[in-house]
Structures are given as structure tokens and as C-alpha cells.
Scaffold this motif. Structure first.
Motif, PDB file in Angstrom:
ATOM      1  N   ASP A   1       0.814  -1.218   0.000  1.00  0.00           N
ATOM      2  CA  ASP A   1       0.000   0.000   0.000  1.00  0.00           C
ATOM      3  C   ASP A   1       0.846   1.266   0.000  1.00  0.00           C
ATOM      4  O   ASP A   1       0.346   2.349  -0.323  1.00  0.00           O
ATOM      5  CB  ASP A   1      -0.938   0.012   1.212  1.00  0.00           C
ATOM      6  N   ASP A   2       2.105   1.151   0.373  1.00  0.00           N
ATOM      7  CA  ASP A   2       2.999   2.315   0.412  1.00  0.00           C
ATOM      8  C   ASP A   2       3.882   2.408  -0.829  1.00  0.00           C
ATOM      9  O   ASP A   2       4.535   3.427  -1.058  1.00  0.00           O
ATOM     10  CB  ASP A   2       3.907   2.245   1.650  1.00  0.00           C
ATOM     11  N   LEU A   3       3.903   1.362  -1.610  1.00  0.00           N
ATOM     12  CA  LEU A   3       4.889   1.261  -2.684  1.00  0.00           C
ATOM     13  C   LEU A   3       4.675   2.292  -3.790  1.00  0.00           C
ATOM     14  O   LEU A   3       5.636   2.844  -4.335  1.00  0.00           O
ATOM     15  CB  LEU A   3       4.864  -0.158  -3.257  1.00  0.00           C
ATOM     16  N   PHE A   4       3.427   2.556  -4.142  1.00  0.00           N
ATOM     17  CA  PHE A   4       3.115   3.501  -5.217  1.00  0.00           C
ATOM     18  C   PHE A   4       3.799   4.839  -4.974  1.00  0.00           C
ATOM     19  O   PHE A   4       4.356   5.449  -5.890  1.00  0.00           O
ATOM     20  CB  PHE A   4       1.601   3.680  -5.321  1.00  0.00           C
ATOM     21  N   ASN A   5       3.765   5.303  -3.728  1.00  0.00           N
ATOM     22  CA  ASN A   5       4.320   6.616  -3.385  1.00  0.00           C
ATOM     23  C   ASN A   5       5.843   6.635  -3.390  1.00  0.00           C
ATOM     24  O   ASN A   5       6.444   7.704  -3.223  1.00  0.00           O
ATOM     25  CB  ASN A   5       3.805   7.055  -2.014  1.00  0.00           C
ATOM     26  N   CYS A   6       6.466   5.471  -3.579  1.00  0.00           N
ATOM     27  CA  CYS A   6       7.923   5.403  -3.609  1.00  0.00           C
ATOM     28  C   CYS A   6       8.472   5.437  -5.028  1.00  0.00           C
ATOM     29  O   CYS A   6       9.679   5.313  -5.236  1.00  0.00           O
ATOM     30  CB  CYS A   6       8.393   4.138  -2.881  1.00  0.00           C
ATOM     31  N   PHE A   7       7.579   5.601  -5.996  1.00  0.00           N
ATOM     32  CA  PHE A   7       7.968   5.772  -7.393  1.00  0.00           C
ATOM     33  C   PHE A   7       7.441   7.131  -7.829  1.00  0.00           C
ATOM     34  O   PHE A   7       6.287   7.275  -8.234  1.00  0.00           O
ATOM     35  CB  PHE A   7       7.404   4.631  -8.250  1.00  0.00           C
ATOM     36  N   ARG A   8       8.286   8.141  -7.741  1.00  0.00           N
ATOM     37  CA  ARG A   8       7.830   9.520  -7.882  1.00  0.00           C
ATOM     38  C   ARG A   8       7.233   9.842  -9.250  1.00  0.00           C
ATOM     39  O   ARG A   8       6.381  10.720  -9.352  1.00  0.00           O
ATOM     40  CB  ARG A   8       8.970  10.496  -7.552  1.00  0.00           C
ATOM     41  N   GLU A   9       7.653   9.118 -10.285  1.00  0.00           N
ATOM     42  CA  GLU A   9       7.104   9.405 -11.608  1.00  0.00           C
ATOM     43  C   GLU A   9       5.672   8.887 -11.759  1.00  0.00           C
ATOM     44  O   GLU A   9       4.990   9.216 -12.743  1.00  0.00           O
ATOM     45  CB  GLU A   9       8.005   8.844 -12.710  1.00  0.00           C
ATOM     46  N   PHE A  10       5.204   8.072 -10.802  1.00  0.00           N
ATOM     47  CA  PHE A  10       3.808   7.601 -10.822  1.00  0.00           C
ATOM     48  C   PHE A  10       2.852   8.673 -10.292  1.00  0.00           C
ATOM     49  O   PHE A  10       1.644   8.593 -10.511  1.00  0.00           O
ATOM     50  CB  PHE A  10       3.650   6.355  -9.952  1.00  0.00           C
ATOM     51  N   GLU A  11       3.384   9.624  -9.553  1.00  0.00           N
ATOM     52  CA  GLU A  11       2.550  10.544  -8.781  1.00  0.00           C
ATOM     53  C   GLU A  11       1.500  11.275  -9.618  1.00  0.00           C
ATOM     54  O   GLU A  11       0.350  11.433  -9.205  1.00  0.00           O
ATOM     55  CB  GLU A  11       3.441  11.567  -8.066  1.00  0.00           C
ATOM     56  N   GLU A  12       1.878  11.725 -10.802  1.00  0.00           N
ATOM     57  CA  GLU A  12       0.938  12.515 -11.602  1.00  0.00           C
ATOM     58  C   GLU A  12      -0.245  11.686 -12.110  1.00  0.00           C
ATOM     59  O   GLU A  12      -1.241  12.228 -12.585  1.00  0.00           O
ATOM     60  CB  GLU A  12       1.644  13.170 -12.777  1.00  0.00           C
ATOM     61  N   TYR A  13      -0.156  10.363 -11.982  1.00  0.00           N
ATOM     62  CA  TYR A  13      -1.245   9.498 -12.445  1.00  0.00           C
ATOM     63  C   TYR A  13      -2.126   9.017 -11.294  1.00  0.00           C
ATOM     64  O   TYR A  13      -3.035   8.214 -11.502  1.00  0.00           O
ATOM     65  CB  TYR A  13      -0.667   8.299 -13.208  1.00  0.00           C
ATOM     66  N   PHE A  14      -1.854   9.506 -10.104  1.00  0.00           N
ATOM     67  CA  PHE A  14      -2.632   9.101  -8.932  1.00  0.00           C
ATOM     68  C   PHE A  14      -4.101   9.463  -9.125  1.00  0.00           C
ATOM     69  O   PHE A  14      -4.450  10.577  -9.502  1.00  0.00           O
ATOM     70  CB  PHE A  14      -2.097   9.789  -7.671  1.00  0.00           C
ATOM     71  N   GLY A  15      -4.985   8.503  -8.881  1.00  0.00           N
ATOM     72  CA  GLY A  15      -6.422   8.745  -8.979  1.00  0.00           C
ATOM     73  C   GLY A  15      -6.975   8.719 -10.385  1.00  0.00           C
ATOM     74  O   GLY A  15      -8.173   8.980 -10.590  1.00  0.00           O
ATOM     75  N   GLN A  16      -6.141   8.413 -11.387  1.00  0.00           N
ATOM     76  CA  GLN A  16      -6.609   8.436 -12.773  1.00  0.00           C
ATOM     77  C   GLN A  16      -6.933   7.054 -13.325  1.00  0.00           C
ATOM     78  O   GLN A  16      -7.386   6.927 -14.473  1.00  0.00           O
ATOM     79  CB  GLN A  16      -5.558   9.097 -13.663  1.00  0.00           C
ATOM     80  N   CYS A  17      -6.709   6.017 -12.531  1.00  0.00           N
ATOM     81  CA  CYS A  17      -6.998   4.663 -13.003  1.00  0.00           C
ATOM     82  C   CYS A  17      -8.507   4.407 -13.027  1.00  0.00           C
ATOM     83  O   CYS A  17      -9.273   5.034 -12.289  1.00  0.00           O
ATOM     84  CB  CYS A  17      -6.302   3.629 -12.109  1.00  0.00           C
ATOM     85  N   LYS A  18      -8.920   3.478 -13.848  1.00  0.00           N
ATOM     86  CA  LYS A  18     -10.343   3.170 -13.996  1.00  0.00           C
ATOM     87  C   LYS A  18     -10.941   2.637 -12.704  1.00  0.00           C
ATOM     88  O   LYS A  18     -12.077   2.954 -12.350  1.00  0.00           O
ATOM     89  CB  LYS A  18     -10.532   2.144 -15.123  1.00  0.00           C
ATOM     90  N   PHE A  19     -10.152   1.835 -11.988  1.00  0.00           N
ATOM     91  CA  PHE A  19     -10.637   1.236 -10.743  1.00  0.00           C
ATOM     92  C   PHE A  19      -9.818   1.753  -9.556  1.00  0.00           C
ATOM     93  O   PHE A  19      -8.590   1.845  -9.630  1.00  0.00           O
ATOM     94  CB  PHE A  19     -10.542  -0.290 -10.803  1.00  0.00           C
ATOM     95  N   SER A  20     -10.509   2.069  -8.468  1.00  0.00           N
ATOM     96  CA  SER A  20      -9.833   2.621  -7.284  1.00  0.00           C
ATOM     97  C   SER A  20      -8.935   1.599  -6.613  1.00  0.00           C
ATOM     98  O   SER A  20      -8.031   1.947  -5.857  1.00  0.00           O
ATOM     99  CB  SER A  20     -10.871   3.139  -6.278  1.00  0.00           C
ATOM    100  N   THR A  21      -9.187   0.318  -6.880  1.00  0.00           N
ATOM    101  CA  THR A  21      -8.373  -0.749  -6.266  1.00  0.00           C
ATOM    102  C   THR A  21      -7.198  -1.161  -7.151  1.00  0.00           C
ATOM    103  O   THR A  21      -6.544  -2.157  -6.879  1.00  0.00           O
ATOM    104  CB  THR A  21      -9.249  -1.979  -6.000  1.00  0.00           C
ATOM    105  N   CYS A  22      -6.935  -0.398  -8.189  1.00  0.00           N
ATOM    106  CA  CYS A  22      -5.873  -0.748  -9.140  1.00  0.00           C
ATOM    107  C   CYS A  22      -4.522  -0.891  -8.438  1.00  0.00           C
ATOM    108  O   CYS A  22      -4.120  -0.040  -7.650  1.00  0.00           O
ATOM    109  CB  CYS A  22      -5.788   0.324 -10.219  1.00  0.00           C
TER     110      CYS A  22
END
Length: 294
Positions: free
Chosen positions: A229-250
């Protein structure tokens, strides 16, 4: 009460630097009851006692701390990796970056042996495009050494890198006293055998560099784990795509409508970085928070 910074800790003694001197101190007993141990890098207050040991009375809040090496308030982690002999391993680099990001430490990538390998632009682009300071270095002609030196001022920095990547040569190029100290510590305390918790800060280029036995990539990886659950935030280039996925559980692995995967496919995120994320996610996906604390 005097305020200072712990610059060395060994055998229950702590050496606290102030503007005037370095004081040898012990920690007050109540820290043990609170399950707190002073760490190199800590900002502390201590009392000076003429007929007894000087005593650390207060430890200021830390912005981060590491288990191995035992150190606090680290500003920067220089991740040293060679392009050849040994071959570069982007997964290890990415894992170290993620741990640094998780701990609030700025990762800086140093790619060595550029004089014997011509792939440095390719790998340099992977990390610079992801938003990291990336330094190309050659210990043969001292390329990149000044760039590293310029980043040390007013910071507490540490260097990590496995055997053969050129970390020792780089440290020696920055300040030969670092390598002299490293050799002395190795002979006396068994560096490389992981038999000591000794750490020390040395003044270099207007900042501090941590001389830390056992600060290999392998030890760092073993002692610091990041839950899924913490891993996404450890890849800084992912940040701008936060909340843009089709499913919230992605989970951002290969799901339909995943904004991160779409960015990988369109070249906006480096494929090797996403592959490292997927491998790290799969490695920890079944670990629960209570298991991490064991």
C-alpha cells in the motif's frame, strides 16, 4: 544543558559534537525503558558532569532513521552502481531508491565506470527522466567527482553500493581521509563481517558523510521493507497518475484502464522502472503490517 549532534556511537558511548568540542556521553537510563537508543545523526541535549559521565538527556524528533546502518536524520543517499564489472542491476537500484523515498531521504544516482562502458546515456536517462539527480562518474579521469562534492554541503549523506562498483574509489577521490578512516575501522571492528553497530559521521565538503560498516545494498534491502500500500508513493514518476486509473483498487500491475500502465506503454514512464515496481509489489503483496513488525 548543551545541544549537539551525535557523530559517533560505539560500545554504549556517544560522541556529541558542538561548535566548541566533541563530548563523550552515555545515554540516560530512562531511554532504555522507552525502548529508544540514541543514533548517529541525532540532535540531542546533554549535561556535562565533572565527577561523572556526561549524559544525553534529550533526543530531538528525527525526520528518519535506519536499522542498518543505525543512523538518523539522513538527508541524501548516494546509490553507486557500475555500468560494467559488475553489470548494472536496475532492480537493485530501484529498490534502494524506493527505500530512500519511503524514509524521506533524497536518492542520488551515481553511475560509475563510464570510461569502459558506452551505455551510460541510456541508463542515465532512465533515472534523470524519472526525476532523480544522476551523476556519471569515472574514477579513471575523476569525471563526476566535483558534481558529487557540490551536493554534500550542509547535508548528512551516505553512500551505498556493492563490492566492485567503485564506491571506495569515489570516496577516496572526494576526501582521502574517508578511505583512511574506513581502513582503520575495518581492521579494528571487522567491517564486512557485520559484527558491529558502529557508525560515524565525518566532516566533508561542508557537510557530513556517514562511514557505516555493513552499508551494502543487500543489508539495506533486508532491513527495510515497504508494504504494497505504500509502494506507489515510492515511485515519484507515478505521482501525476494518482487517482486516474479506472478502478480505485488498481495495483498498477497490468489492470485494464490503469493510468500508470498506459504511461508505460506510451513511453512516459520507463519500462524498467515499472518492472521493478511489479517485482517489488509481488514480493510483498502477501505481507501484513503485523508481520512486518516481527
Amino acid at each position: 544543558m548543551i545541544k549537539g549532534k551525535i557523530v559517533k556511537g560505539i560500545g554504549g558511548f556517544y560522541y556529541v559534537e558542538t561548535a566548541e568540542a566533541v563530548y563523550e556521553c552515555k545515554a540516560k537510563g530512562s531511554f532504555r525503558n522507552m525502548k529508544i537508543s540514541p543514533l548517529v545523526g541525532d540532535e540531542v541535549e546533554f549535561s556535562v558532569n565533572e565527577n561523572a559521565e556526561n549524559r544525553i538527556e534529550k533526543i530531538y524528533p528525527r525526520k528518519n532513521e535506519l536499522v542498518r546502518p543505525p543512523i538518523a536524520n539522513l538527508d541524501q543517499l548516494f546509490i553507486v552502481a557500475s555500468l560494467k564489472d559488475p553489470e548494472i542491476n536496475t532492480f537493485i537500484i530501484d529498490k534502494l531508491i524506493a527505500i530512500a523515498e519511503f524514509k524521506g531521504i533524497e536518492p542520488i544516482i551515481v553511475l560509475t565506470k563510464t570510461d569502459i562502458c558506452d551505455t551510460y546515456e541510456k541508463y542515465g536517462c532512465i533515472y534523470s527522466s524519472a526525476g532523480f539527480k544522476t551523476i556519471l562518474c569515472s574514477n579513471k579521469d575523476k569525471r563526476g567527482v566535483d558534481a558529487v562534492k557540490s551536493l554534500l554541503k550542509n547535508k548528512i549523506s551516505a553512500f551505498t553500493g556493492n563490492t566492485g562498483v567503485g564506491k571506495s574509489s569515489l570516496l577516496n577521490s572526494i576526501d582521502e581521509n574517508l578511505m583512511l578512516k574506513t581502513g582503520e575501522t575495518s581492521k579494528k571492528l571487522g567491517r564486512g563481517k557485520h559484527t558491529t553497530r558502529h557508525s560515524e559521521l565525518f566532516k566533508v565538503c561542508g557537510g557530513y558523510v556517514a562511514d557505516t560498516p555493513g552499508f551494502s545494498s543487500l543489508d539495506f534491502e533486508k532491513c527495510e521493507r515497504i508494504l504494497k500500500d505504500d509502494l506507489f508513493n515510492c515511485f515519484r514518476e507515478f505521482e501525476e497518475y494518482f487517482g486516474q486509473c479506472k478502478f480505485s483498487t488498481c495495483a498498477h500491475i497490468n489492470e485494464k484502464g490503469c493510468a500508470v500502465c498506459n504511461a508505460v506503454n506510451s513511453g512516459k514512464i520507463q519500462q524498467s522502472r515499472h518492472q521493478s515496481y511489479v517485482q517489488m509489489y509481488n514480493d510483498v503483496k502477501d505481507i501484513k503490517e503485523w508481520e512486518k513488525r516481527k
